[in-house]
Design an enzyme around this catalytic site. Structure first.
Site, PDB file in Angstrom:
ATOM      1  N   HIS A  57       0.801  -1.221   0.000  1.00  0.00           N
ATOM      2  CA  HIS A  57       0.000   0.000   0.000  1.00  0.00           C
ATOM      3  C   HIS A  57       0.836   1.275   0.000  1.00  0.00           C
ATOM      4  O   HIS A  57       0.314   2.348   0.301  1.00  0.00           O
ATOM      5  CB  HIS A  57      -0.911   0.023   1.232  1.00  0.00           C
ATOM      6  CG  HIS A  57      -1.836  -1.136   1.347  1.00  0.00           C
ATOM      7  ND1 HIS A  57      -2.751  -1.459   0.386  1.00  0.00           N
ATOM      8  CD2 HIS A  57      -1.982  -2.060   2.332  1.00  0.00           C
ATOM      9  CE1 HIS A  57      -3.437  -2.524   0.758  1.00  0.00           C
ATOM     10  NE2 HIS A  57      -2.983  -2.920   1.941  1.00  0.00           N
ATOM     11  N   HIS A 217      -7.929  -4.204  -0.675  1.00  0.00           N
ATOM     12  CA  HIS A 217      -7.456  -5.588  -0.741  1.00  0.00           C
ATOM     13  C   HIS A 217      -8.300  -6.399  -1.726  1.00  0.00           C
ATOM     14  O   HIS A 217      -8.197  -7.614  -1.760  1.00  0.00           O
ATOM     15  CB  HIS A 217      -7.522  -6.244   0.641  1.00  0.00           C
ATOM     16  CG  HIS A 217      -6.811  -5.478   1.703  1.00  0.00           C
ATOM     17  ND1 HIS A 217      -7.484  -4.710   2.639  1.00  0.00           N
ATOM     18  CD2 HIS A 217      -5.488  -5.346   1.978  1.00  0.00           C
ATOM     19  CE1 HIS A 217      -6.603  -4.134   3.434  1.00  0.00           C
ATOM     20  NE2 HIS A 217      -5.389  -4.503   3.064  1.00  0.00           N
TER      21      HIS A 217
END
Length: 330
Positions: A57, A217
């Site tokens: 991320h 996700h």
């Protein structure tokens, strides 16, 4: 799968070695564990702020470790939580006599990790308090169960600034809570991403299809359908955001236009312009606009729009200078 890697199983540690080699004057690791990521120096008497979460991320989470922001970060595998022991070891390293604030995303694995780390710190008389980012409006009707996504940026800014000013642990927590209460995010995906150790896409989208509300996700969104124009995406997103956090004419916000990993800066500025025009048409003022990658999902194409309602206190936090290997604001 085409990635610039050596071995999929070494993806995270090889990345960390590269960061430490390039920025050894700013960051380090502790407890002989590459994934216990900390500022190179600490400021005595300052509340320490620790975050953590899965890799994949960047710049979230470890990219926020630096001056004016966060003091340490537990680095998990791709989309995996760090361990309680890692958070505990980071806390022992960065605690500077004023306690520790845990500030992280609202995910079950991370909550378990930080709760267990708190228990470990209690045995060493290290005072810890926690707050989770939960800004993803489309992930749940109940604000308490929403996912934490790019809007956590505003919490990092507020908490980091208040800690830098010498605030107490309760005051730093209150600053983070102020940002949390006034921040909302909507995101959308155009493509899936590939986890290196898996080697294939984590979900499927057809050509010319997008997913509104998709999580970072690959969590399901609110609809999959034909790709919309930037203006249509901005309009739907703002309707959702302002439906959840109504703003009156004349109120002021900061906006974050965040790329998910494979969206060009040019596209983000197109989206930013549409968001700006729509907000102005509603009489809503914009204090600051931030455009770029602040919470990604590997090479996923797509973006998110976050709005944070401003008052004098939040403006002060937004203006506070920060510097990390990934983020610099004077």
């Amino acid at each position: 799968m085409k990635k610039i890697i050596n071995a999929p199983e070494n993806y995270v540690d090889d990345m960390l070695k590269g960061i430490y080699a390039a920025h050894s004057d700013e960051v380090k690791y502790t407890a002989d564990d590459l994934r216990c990521y900390c500022r190179a120096e600490k400021k005595d008497g300052k509340v320490a702020i620790i975050t953590g979460g899965g890799s994949g991320h960047l710049p979230l989470f470890l990219g926020y470790v630096g001056d004016g922001l966060i003091d340490g970060c537990g680095v998990g595998g791709v989309f995996q939580s760090p361990s309680p022991e890692q958070i505990y070891n980071i806390a022992k390293e960065v605690e500077a006599g004023a306690g520790v604030l845990y500030l992280y995303g609202n995910y079950t694995g991370d909550i378990m990790t930080f709760d267990m780390a708190t228990d470990l710190c209690d045995m060493d008389d290290i005072e810890c308090k926690s707050i989770v980012g939960a800004d993803d409006v489309n992930s749940h009707k109940d604000p308490a169960t929403r996912r934490g996504v790019a809007g956590i940026y505003f919490m990092f800014k507020a908490a980091g600034a208040r800690a830098d000013e010498g605030g107490t642990l309760d005051e730093v927590l209150a600053a983070a809570q102020l940002a949390k209460d006034n921040t909302r995010t909507v995101g959308f995906a155009l493509t899936p991403c590939i986890i290196p150790e898996v080697g294939h896409a984590n979900f499927e989208l057809k050509e010319n299809e997008m997913a509104m509300g998709m999580g970072i996700h690959g969590e399901p969104g609110v609809w999959n359908g034909p790709l919309k124009t930037s203006h249509e995406i901005a309009e739907e997103s703002l309707n959702t955001l302002l439906g959840d956090m109504p703003l009156a004419e004349g109120e002021e916000v900061s906006i974050l236009i965040n790329g998910l990993g494979a969206t060009s800066i040019e596209e983000l500025y197109i989206l930013s312009n549409d968001v700006t025009e729509i907000l102005h048409s509603k009489g809503i003022k914009i204090y600051r606009t931030i455009v770029g990658e602040y919470a990604t999902s590997m090479e996923m194409a797509g973006a998110s729009i976050s709005i944070c309602k401003m008052n004098d206190e939040m403006k002060k936090y937004m203006d506070h200078p920060v510097k990390t290997p990934f983020i610099c604001q004077k």
